[in-house]
Each structure stands twice: as C-alpha cells, then as structure tokens.
Design a protein around this motif. Structure first.
Motif, PDB file in Angstrom:
ATOM      1  N   ALA A  33       0.844  -1.188   0.000  1.00 23.55           N
ATOM      2  CA  ALA A  33       0.000   0.000   0.000  1.00 23.55           C
ATOM      3  C   ALA A  33       0.885   1.246   0.000  1.00 23.55           C
ATOM      4  O   ALA A  33       1.909   1.283   0.695  1.00 23.55           O
ATOM      5  N   ILE A  34       0.494   2.238  -0.778  1.00 31.49           N
ATOM      6  CA  ILE A  34       1.237   3.486  -0.902  1.00 31.49           C
ATOM      7  C   ILE A  34       0.312   4.638  -0.554  1.00 31.49           C
ATOM      8  O   ILE A  34      -0.819   4.701  -1.026  1.00 31.49           O
ATOM      9  N   GLY A  35       0.816   5.540   0.263  1.00 25.55           N
ATOM     10  CA  GLY A  35       0.015   6.690   0.664  1.00 25.55           C
ATOM     11  C   GLY A  35       0.653   7.999   0.247  1.00 25.55           C
ATOM     12  O   GLY A  35       1.876   8.102   0.153  1.00 25.55           O
ATOM     13  N   TRP A  36      -0.196   8.968  -0.055  1.00 26.70           N
ATOM     14  CA  TRP A  36       0.236  10.356  -0.233  1.00 26.70           C
ATOM     15  C   TRP A  36      -0.244  11.143   0.982  1.00 26.70           C
ATOM     16  O   TRP A  36      -1.409  11.033   1.391  1.00 26.70           O
ATOM     17  N   GLY A  47      -3.125  12.628   5.874  1.00 26.29           N
ATOM     18  CA  GLY A  47      -3.277  11.736   4.748  1.00 26.29           C
ATOM     19  C   GLY A  47      -4.151  12.374   3.681  1.00 26.29           C
ATOM     20  O   GLY A  47      -5.110  13.078   3.990  1.00 26.29           O
ATOM     21  N   VAL A  48      -3.797  12.116   2.432  1.00 30.86           N
ATOM     22  CA  VAL A  48      -4.527  12.664   1.286  1.00 30.86           C
ATOM     23  C   VAL A  48      -5.176  11.546   0.478  1.00 30.86           C
ATOM     24  O   VAL A  48      -6.346  11.617   0.129  1.00 30.86           O
ATOM     25  N   SER A  49      -4.390  10.512   0.201  1.00 30.74           N
ATOM     26  CA  SER A  49      -4.878   9.429  -0.637  1.00 30.74           C
ATOM     27  C   SER A  49      -4.035   8.194  -0.378  1.00 30.74           C
ATOM     28  O   SER A  49      -2.875   8.294   0.034  1.00 30.74           O
ATOM     29  N   CYS A  50      -4.624   7.047  -0.648  1.00 26.53           N
ATOM     30  CA  CYS A  50      -3.917   5.784  -0.449  1.00 26.53           C
ATOM     31  C   CYS A  50      -4.408   4.779  -1.480  1.00 26.53           C
ATOM     32  O   CYS A  50      -5.589   4.806  -1.861  1.00 26.53           O
TER      33      CYS A  50
END
Length: 126
Positions: A33-36, A47-50
C-alpha cells in the motif's frame, strides 16, 4: 535500501493541475500500500490518498475527493497523484510513503509508515 523520491511539485494558479510522482528504488511498489500525505505550513501532516497493493482500490480524503486521482505505473515502479482543480488550501509539501509490512490502506491513509520520501512543494496561488 528503500528510497522514495517525489517530484512534480511547483507553483500553479487556482484551478490548475499538477501530477506528482513517487518513484521507488529498493522496493516493488505494487506489492505494498502506498500513501500520499501533505503538510501545510503550521499544520500537522495529514493523509490525502492511499492505494492498496496489487490493483487494490484507491481512497481519498473528503477534501480532495473528485479532484485528485492516485494511480500506479508498475513498469516504472512509480505511483502518481494527479491533482486537478487545485485550491490555495492545497498548498503544502506532499510526501509519499509506505510500510513494507502493509498491503492495505486504512481508509485514505496508511495504518503505519516506515519509509517516507523527502517531499515536493506544491504552491497554489494567483
């Protein structure tokens, strides 16, 4: 050694668009999983998006839903954040992150982080 490198930030007028990139070395991004995240001046990182691993669903904070799109390019080992309809309140340093024990997002963020990029500055101003 795992490294995440963000790029694509800059100065843009309200209503404009930018595409941020998160390029990785030492890790195959599609496996995790990668998060912005972003941090505005004087505010906490949020957190903005994942996006979950291996074709998993994307998630967005309410503040960016309908304007931002997270995606993967597995051939380039890169995750993107397409940002449209930018607003002055989107001004922040944007970071990508991952945790190599994490395959799934916790809503629009990661449940934990062990690798951060150094960030890229996005400034939305006329």
């Amino acid at each position: 050694q795992v490294q995440l490198v963000e790029s694509g930030g800059g100065l843009v007028q309200p209503g404009g668009s930018l595409r941020l990139s998160c390029a990785a070395s030492g890790i195959i991004l599609d496996f995790y999983a990668i998060g912005w995240f972003r941090q505005a001046p004087g505010k906490e990182r949020e957190g903005v998006s994942c996006i979950s691993s291996s074709g998993g669903a994307p998630y967005y904070a309410d503040s960016v839903k309908g304007r931002f799109t997270i995606s993967r390019d597995n051939a380039e080992n890169t995750v993107y954040l397409q940002m449209n309809g930018l607003k002055p309140e989107d001004t922040a340093v944007y970071y990508c992150a991952t945790d190599i024990t994490t395959y799934y997002c916790s809503a629009y963020t990661l449940p934990s982080v062990d690798y951060w990029g150094k960030g890229t500055l996005v400034t939305v101003s006329s």
